[in-house]
Write an enzyme that holds these catalytic residues in place. Sequence first.
Site, PDB file in Angstrom:
ATOM      1  N   THR A   1     -19.633   1.276 -38.384  1.00 21.73           N
ATOM      2  CA  THR A   1     -18.495   1.753 -37.584  1.00 21.73           C
ATOM      3  C   THR A   1     -17.497   0.634 -37.245  1.00 21.73           C
ATOM      4  OG1 THR A   1     -19.746   1.396 -35.557  1.00 21.73           O
ATOM      5  CG2 THR A   1     -19.872   3.595 -36.512  1.00 21.73           C
TER       6      THR A   1
ATOM      7  N   CYS B   1      -7.468   4.743  -7.266  1.00 20.97           N
ATOM      8  CA  CYS B   1      -8.873   5.016  -7.574  1.00 20.97           C
ATOM      9  C   CYS B   1      -9.721   5.019  -6.296  1.00 20.97           C
ATOM     10  CB  CYS B   1      -9.379   3.977  -8.571  1.00 20.97           C
ATOM     11  SG  CYS B   1     -11.029   4.316  -9.140  1.00 20.97           S
TER      12      CYS B   1
ATOM     13  N   THR C   1     -23.075  -1.849 -31.488  1.00 17.99           N
ATOM     14  CA  THR C   1     -23.157  -0.721 -32.432  1.00 17.99           C
ATOM     15  C   THR C   1     -24.597  -0.274 -32.599  1.00 17.99           C
ATOM     16  OG1 THR C   1     -22.687   0.074 -34.652  1.00 17.99           O
ATOM     17  CG2 THR C   1     -23.257  -2.240 -34.463  1.00 17.99           C
TER      18      THR C   1
HETATM   19  C1  LEU Z   1     -18.096   4.640 -30.508  1.00 18.43           C
HETATM   20  C2  LEU Z   1     -19.135   5.051 -31.460  1.00 18.43           C
HETATM   21  C3  LEU Z   1     -18.546   5.763 -32.591  1.00 18.43           C
HETATM   22  C4  LEU Z   1     -19.949   3.874 -31.877  1.00 18.43           C
HETATM   23  C5  LEU Z   1     -21.107   4.190 -32.768  1.00 18.43           C
HETATM   24  N1  LEU Z   1     -22.045   5.113 -32.195  1.00 18.43           N
HETATM   25  C6  LEU Z   1     -21.808   2.916 -33.173  1.00 18.43           C
HETATM   26  O1  LEU Z   1     -22.991   2.824 -33.060  1.00 18.43           O
HETATM   27  O2  LEU Z   1     -21.203   1.990 -33.612  1.00 18.43           O
END
Ligand code: LEU
Length: 545
Positions: free
Chosen positions: A451, A202, A439
Amino acid sequence: MTSVPCHTNNPGIPDEETLRFLHGLSNRDPAARHQAMTSLRSTIDNWLQGYGSPPDSSIIQNSAPYPSTSHLQAHLPNILRLSECCPFDDIREWCKGLLDELKERGNGLKVPRRIGRGPSTFIPKEEVSSFTCVVSRQTQSLFVDAFLQNNRLDYVTQLMGFHPCYLECFLRTQQYLLRGDGPLPFHFRHYIAIMAASRHQCAYLIHLHEQEFILQGGDCEWLKNPACIPKKLKDLYHVNKILAHRPWLLNKSHIEKLTRGKDNWSVSEVVQALILLAHFHALCSFVYGCGIKDEVDHTSHSFRPPSPSDTGSNDSDESSDSSEPEIGMEVLIGRMKKLQEDEEETTEEERLKRFEKVETQNAELPTTSKRPSPKAEILKYVEDQDFCYQDFANRVDEITSFRAHEYSWEDHGFSIANRLYSDIGSHLDEKFNKAYNLTYYTMGEMTDVDTTQFRISIWNYIHCLYGIMHDDYNYHTVNQLLERSLKAYIKTVTCYPERLTKKDYDSVMKGFKHSEKVHVNLMLLEARLQGELLYALRAVMQYMT
Ligand SMILES: CC(C)C[C@H](N)C(=O)O
């Protein structure tokens, strides 16, 4: 400006004097910045008066030094960088004006062009929040912190700026690791960062830490000729290699070897070194995963027309199979809901079977793309460059899966880290939690989406690549929510980040925003870091008991 400049003759490493000059501009106090600019201005005026040959002493009206042309030339890439990414408006504008003026008046001086190309080859620069866009107050003040800590607003920080509450924690921990209380001298810490980054070739991180190493008084011979580093650091090569690619092989004998004998490592030093190594291995994944470009002053690109990689159209490497259709966001959200609704009761035996299935499937994922061949300036730091990740499922050694309920970060890793290197456990713990729980309840254009399941499956899948099993987790979920192409992306970024291409990045998570892809990369960074640390700290514990 100080005496004994360190001339490294390496394009990536400016001399110490140039670095000290930059230090002067990194100041929170506008008056101090103003003074630094005035003194540089006088130096440049002296040069302009003499146009490259020392002027008559009567012309020099100030106490600033008379610089040689090559010396002034060495400042220019940094002035260019500051004109493009500096969170202080005064410095940015001043640097812009200076470059324009030198272009007109600077006889014979090669003045680099401003290109404003943004931090990533994968993400259009307009998408990246930086000083030029409207960023929140919180992000702006974090950018200032980063600038003062690192003498630059680096590209990693700019991309993490998508997620300020994580960035805050990241900067605090990195600052603690590099500048905080701890047993290792500062220049050692940067050398260890270089060693870690070299396992993934890297160049981005290597060049950053070469500069910091020099600023911390490190001997530039160590950079020119790594064969002359102290034996103590050399002893770390082996552990570095294992930890980066097959951490499950680490055991107490490695720790024993480091701590044995006179003038060797103390256990606290070992712990700090292991954490530094793991931190920078994981940061390599983030750098490649997000397509971070070389910093403006690290290449000579600014003297020539932009190359395809500057404009982000570099996708010549064919590696992932993008013909496979993605399941699509709606299906994904539907599956998450369903999984939540009918939680399945499973036996321990069944869970183990499912874990092993995911593990075997990992080994079947294609990793066809070739490894890039590193430049000599990187290779000099690497020993045994062919040693790389091997699928856990295909291991030849008699090593069983790591059971996270027997040795977990929360119950074991955290406390041993804190005990041997005070406070680091708490810093890391906070950062892990931020990344794990972050999130916005969105997915692409959709809002109000839970999510959790998707995010946990990413985290646990990365641990699975390292043979770490979470006993209470149903690995069936991983196969429901992470399709093959996404698994392949995650595996490449975690295990062979240097092989990732723009095409790989483009062909996964299609409906996601770039900020969400960066979010996934933050999780990859942290889950990899935690995975390496679980093995490293378990080995330390075994050594101590
Ligand atoms: C990685 C993403 C799918 C996370 C999503 N935007 C969330 O607020 O949890």
